[in-house]
Write a protein that holds these residues in place. Structure first.
Motif, PDB file in Angstrom:
ATOM      1  N   MET A   1       0.834  -1.171   0.000  1.00 40.36           N
ATOM      2  CA  MET A   1       0.000   0.000   0.000  1.00 40.36           C
ATOM      3  C   MET A   1       0.886   1.245   0.000  1.00 40.36           C
ATOM      4  SD  MET A   1      -2.973   1.422   2.638  1.00 40.36           S
ATOM      5  CE  MET A   1      -2.663   0.250   3.851  1.00 40.36           C
ATOM      6  N   ASN A   2       0.460   2.278  -0.722  1.00 40.46           N
ATOM      7  CA  ASN A   2       1.189   3.536  -0.793  1.00 40.46           C
ATOM      8  C   ASN A   2       0.700   4.498   0.286  1.00 40.46           C
ATOM      9  OD1 ASN A   2       2.654   2.720  -2.991  1.00 40.46           O
ATOM     10  ND2 ASN A   2       1.388   3.804  -4.467  1.00 40.46           N
ATOM     11  N   VAL A   3       1.558   5.420   0.669  1.00 40.36           N
ATOM     12  CA  VAL A   3       1.232   6.428   1.671  1.00 40.36           C
ATOM     13  C   VAL A   3      -0.004   7.230   1.262  1.00 40.36           C
ATOM     14  CG1 VAL A   3       2.066   8.569   2.729  1.00 40.36           C
ATOM     15  CG2 VAL A   3       3.571   6.595   2.551  1.00 40.36           C
ATOM     16  N   SER A   4      -0.165   7.515  -0.019  1.00 37.80           N
ATOM     17  CA  SER A   4      -1.301   8.323  -0.477  1.00 37.80           C
ATOM     18  C   SER A   4      -2.646   7.688  -0.133  1.00 37.80           C
ATOM     19  CB  SER A   4      -1.216   8.573  -1.981  1.00 37.80           C
ATOM     20  OG  SER A   4      -1.275   7.347  -2.682  1.00 37.80           O
ATOM     21  N   GLN A   5      -2.648   6.388   0.122  1.00 36.03           N
ATOM     22  CA  GLN A   5      -3.888   5.687   0.434  1.00 36.03           C
ATOM     23  C   GLN A   5      -4.309   5.821   1.899  1.00 36.03           C
ATOM     24  OE1 GLN A   5      -2.120   2.120  -1.573  1.00 36.03           O
ATOM     25  NE2 GLN A   5      -4.255   1.842  -2.217  1.00 36.03           N
ATOM     26  N   CYS A   6      -3.418   6.295   2.752  1.00 34.32           N
ATOM     27  CA  CYS A   6      -3.784   6.401   4.172  1.00 34.32           C
ATOM     28  C   CYS A   6      -3.445   7.749   4.799  1.00 34.32           C
ATOM     29  CB  CYS A   6      -3.135   5.272   4.965  1.00 34.32           C
ATOM     30  SG  CYS A   6      -1.353   5.248   4.908  1.00 34.32           S
ATOM     31  N   MET A   7      -2.831   8.655   4.050  1.00 33.81           N
ATOM     32  CA  MET A   7      -2.445   9.955   4.600  1.00 33.81           C
ATOM     33  C   MET A   7      -3.664  10.861   4.783  1.00 33.81           C
ATOM     34  SD  MET A   7      -0.849  11.874   1.298  1.00 33.81           S
ATOM     35  CE  MET A   7      -1.923  12.553   0.039  1.00 33.81           C
ATOM     36  N   THR A   8      -3.478  11.895   5.572  1.00 34.39           N
ATOM     37  CA  THR A   8      -4.465  12.959   5.693  1.00 34.39           C
ATOM     38  C   THR A   8      -4.111  13.987   4.629  1.00 34.39           C
ATOM     39  OG1 THR A   8      -4.671  12.596   8.061  1.00 34.39           O
ATOM     40  CG2 THR A   8      -5.380  14.740   7.228  1.00 34.39           C
ATOM     41  N   SER A   9      -5.044  14.246   3.733  1.00 40.95           N
ATOM     42  CA  SER A   9      -4.716  15.133   2.612  1.00 40.95           C
ATOM     43  C   SER A   9      -5.085  16.596   2.853  1.00 40.95           C
ATOM     44  CB  SER A   9      -5.374  14.638   1.327  1.00 40.95           C
ATOM     45  OG  SER A   9      -6.764  14.546   1.498  1.00 40.95           O
ATOM     46  N   ILE A  10      -5.895  16.870   3.842  1.00 45.10           N
ATOM     47  CA  ILE A  10      -6.211  18.260   4.173  1.00 45.10           C
ATOM     48  C   ILE A  10      -5.343  18.634   5.363  1.00 45.10           C
ATOM     49  CG2 ILE A  10      -7.978  19.865   4.945  1.00 45.10           C
ATOM     50  CD1 ILE A  10     -10.014  18.033   3.517  1.00 45.10           C
ATOM     51  N   VAL A  11      -4.328  19.458   5.102  1.00 44.55           N
ATOM     52  CA  VAL A  11      -3.350  19.795   6.123  1.00 44.55           C
ATOM     53  C   VAL A  11      -3.265  21.305   6.265  1.00 44.55           C
ATOM     54  CG1 VAL A  11      -0.930  19.598   6.823  1.00 44.55           C
ATOM     55  CG2 VAL A  11      -2.007  17.749   5.528  1.00 44.55           C
ATOM     56  N   GLU A  12      -3.428  21.766   7.482  1.00 46.38           N
ATOM     57  CA  GLU A  12      -3.254  23.187   7.747  1.00 46.38           C
ATOM     58  C   GLU A  12      -1.767  23.471   7.832  1.00 46.38           C
ATOM     59  OE1 GLU A  12      -4.616  26.690  10.812  1.00 46.38           O
ATOM     60  OE2 GLU A  12      -5.554  24.730  10.938  1.00 46.38           O
ATOM     61  N   THR A  13      -1.360  24.555   7.233  1.00 47.20           N
ATOM     62  CA  THR A  13       0.044  24.970   7.289  1.00 47.20           C
ATOM     63  C   THR A  13       0.116  26.385   7.849  1.00 47.20           C
ATOM     64  OG1 THR A  13       0.031  25.906   5.047  1.00 47.20           O
ATOM     65  CG2 THR A  13       0.646  23.574   5.270  1.00 47.20           C
ATOM     66  N   ILE A  14       1.322  26.804   8.125  1.00 47.65           N
ATOM     67  CA  ILE A  14       1.580  28.158   8.566  1.00 47.65           C
ATOM     68  C   ILE A  14       2.753  28.682   7.756  1.00 47.65           C
ATOM     69  CG2 ILE A  14       3.132  27.486  10.457  1.00 47.65           C
ATOM     70  CD1 ILE A  14       1.488  29.721  12.081  1.00 47.65           C
ATOM     71  N   ARG A  15       2.792  29.978   7.549  1.00 45.78           N
ATOM     72  CA  ARG A  15       3.899  30.595   6.798  1.00 45.78           C
ATOM     73  C   ARG A  15       5.038  30.957   7.757  1.00 45.78           C
ATOM     74  NH1 ARG A  15      -0.249  33.807   5.649  1.00 45.78           N
ATOM     75  NH2 ARG A  15       0.898  35.579   6.498  1.00 45.78           N
ATOM     76  N   PRO A  16       6.266  30.997   7.262  1.00 41.73           N
ATOM     77  CA  PRO A  16       7.400  31.327   8.138  1.00 41.73           C
ATOM     78  C   PRO A  16       7.352  32.752   8.680  1.00 41.73           C
ATOM     79  CG  PRO A  16       8.135  30.987   5.860  1.00 41.73           C
ATOM     80  CD  PRO A  16       6.690  30.633   5.912  1.00 41.73           C
ATOM     81  N   ASP A  17       6.627  33.649   8.006  1.00 38.26           N
ATOM     82  CA  ASP A  17       6.550  35.038   8.476  1.00 38.26           C
ATOM     83  C   ASP A  17       5.424  35.272   9.482  1.00 38.26           C
ATOM     84  OD1 ASP A  17       4.534  34.698   6.565  1.00 38.26           O
ATOM     85  OD2 ASP A  17       4.722  36.746   5.807  1.00 38.26           O
ATOM     86  N   GLN A  18       4.639  34.238   9.779  1.00 41.35           N
ATOM     87  CA  GLN A  18       3.620  34.365  10.808  1.00 41.35           C
ATOM     88  C   GLN A  18       4.277  34.235  12.182  1.00 41.35           C
ATOM     89  OE1 GLN A  18       0.644  31.663   8.561  1.00 41.35           O
ATOM     90  NE2 GLN A  18      -0.594  32.883   9.987  1.00 41.35           N
ATOM     91  N   THR A  19       3.519  34.551  13.226  1.00 45.18           N
ATOM     92  CA  THR A  19       4.089  34.601  14.563  1.00 45.18           C
ATOM     93  C   THR A  19       3.862  33.304  15.344  1.00 45.18           C
ATOM     94  OG1 THR A  19       2.073  35.470  15.576  1.00 45.18           O
ATOM     95  CG2 THR A  19       3.631  37.092  14.651  1.00 45.18           C
ATOM     96  N   LEU A  20       4.610  33.190  16.438  1.00 45.10           N
ATOM     97  CA  LEU A  20       4.418  32.047  17.330  1.00 45.10           C
ATOM     98  C   LEU A  20       2.997  32.051  17.896  1.00 45.10           C
ATOM     99  CD1 LEU A  20       7.768  31.887  19.354  1.00 45.10           C
ATOM    100  CD2 LEU A  20       7.145  30.738  17.226  1.00 45.10           C
ATOM    101  N   ALA A  21       2.451  33.241  18.139  1.00 46.63           N
ATOM    102  CA  ALA A  21       1.066  33.328  18.616  1.00 46.63           C
ATOM    103  C   ALA A  21       0.111  32.769  17.569  1.00 46.63           C
ATOM    104  CB  ALA A  21       0.706  34.779  18.960  1.00 46.63           C
ATOM    105  N   ASP A  22       0.342  33.074  16.292  1.00 46.94           N
ATOM    106  CA  ASP A  22      -0.489  32.527  15.209  1.00 46.94           C
ATOM    107  C   ASP A  22      -0.412  31.002  15.200  1.00 46.94           C
ATOM    108  OD1 ASP A  22      -1.144  35.112  14.279  1.00 46.94           O
ATOM    109  OD2 ASP A  22       0.533  35.115  12.845  1.00 46.94           O
ATOM    110  N   ALA A  23       0.808  30.490  15.348  1.00 50.48           N
ATOM    111  CA  ALA A  23       1.008  29.032  15.333  1.00 50.48           C
ATOM    112  C   ALA A  23       0.300  28.387  16.525  1.00 50.48           C
ATOM    113  CB  ALA A  23       2.496  28.701  15.347  1.00 50.48           C
ATOM    114  N   ALA A  24       0.444  28.979  17.691  1.00 52.87           N
ATOM    115  CA  ALA A  24      -0.186  28.420  18.893  1.00 52.87           C
ATOM    116  C   ALA A  24      -1.707  28.434  18.771  1.00 52.87           C
ATOM    117  CB  ALA A  24       0.266  29.204  20.125  1.00 52.87           C
ATOM    118  N   ARG A  25      -2.263  29.513  18.224  1.00 52.13           N
ATOM    119  CA  ARG A  25      -3.720  29.582  18.047  1.00 52.13           C
ATOM    120  C   ARG A  25      -4.199  28.520  17.057  1.00 52.13           C
ATOM    121  NH1 ARG A  25      -2.931  35.205  18.895  1.00 52.13           N
ATOM    122  NH2 ARG A  25      -2.521  35.553  16.692  1.00 52.13           N
TER     123      ARG A  25
END
Length: 143
Positions: free
Chosen positions: A1-25
């Protein structure tokens, strides 16, 4: 079986220019312990709640500190067409519980965690978990 068959495809990301507060929230809202850091749809790092606590707050950085200042840039990842057993073995060897999934263009297409593998391969998942949790200096939080 391939990873694509069991992975979570909707992933929230954050940008490097956002803040630690943004990441924590974002982590609190989604009940995440880790967020991929992406720039222009490309994976550039990872930030965990532990990174925020230890390399951020613990080192005197405030909530307005940019994610790029405390994120891990050495990101371990796997390809979407990789074999599940190979990825589990790699996760065990490198002692990580979650791994971003990228496609052949190096765009992030998902994330896979050890728990995603459990339904299809309980014995291998257990072996990987055993390897992940063994004491190691690999993931020391020292700066």
């Amino acid at each position: 079986m391939n990873v694509s068959q069991c992975m979570t495809s909707i992933v929230e990301t954050i940008r490097p220019d956002q803040t630690l507060a943004d990441a924590a929230r974002a982590m609190e809202a989604g009940d995440y312990g880790i967020l991929p850091v992406a720039e222009n749809d490309r994976l550039v790092g990872m930030i965990s709640d532990r990174d925020i606590a230890i390399r951020g707050i613990g080192c005197g950085h405030g909530p307005e500190t940019k994610v790029s200042e405390v994120m891990s840039s050495d990101v371990l990842y796997c390809l979407s067409d990789a074999d599940v057993d190979d990825v589990m073995a790699n996760m065990g060897e490198t002692q990580v519980r979650r791994m971003p999934v990228i496609d052949e263009r190096k765009h992030m297409v998902g994330i896979v965690s050890l728990s995603d593998f459990a339904p299809s391969s309980a014995s291998r998942t257990g072996k990987s978990l055993s390897e992940i949790t063994r004491p190691s200096s690999k993931h020391s939080q020292s700066i």
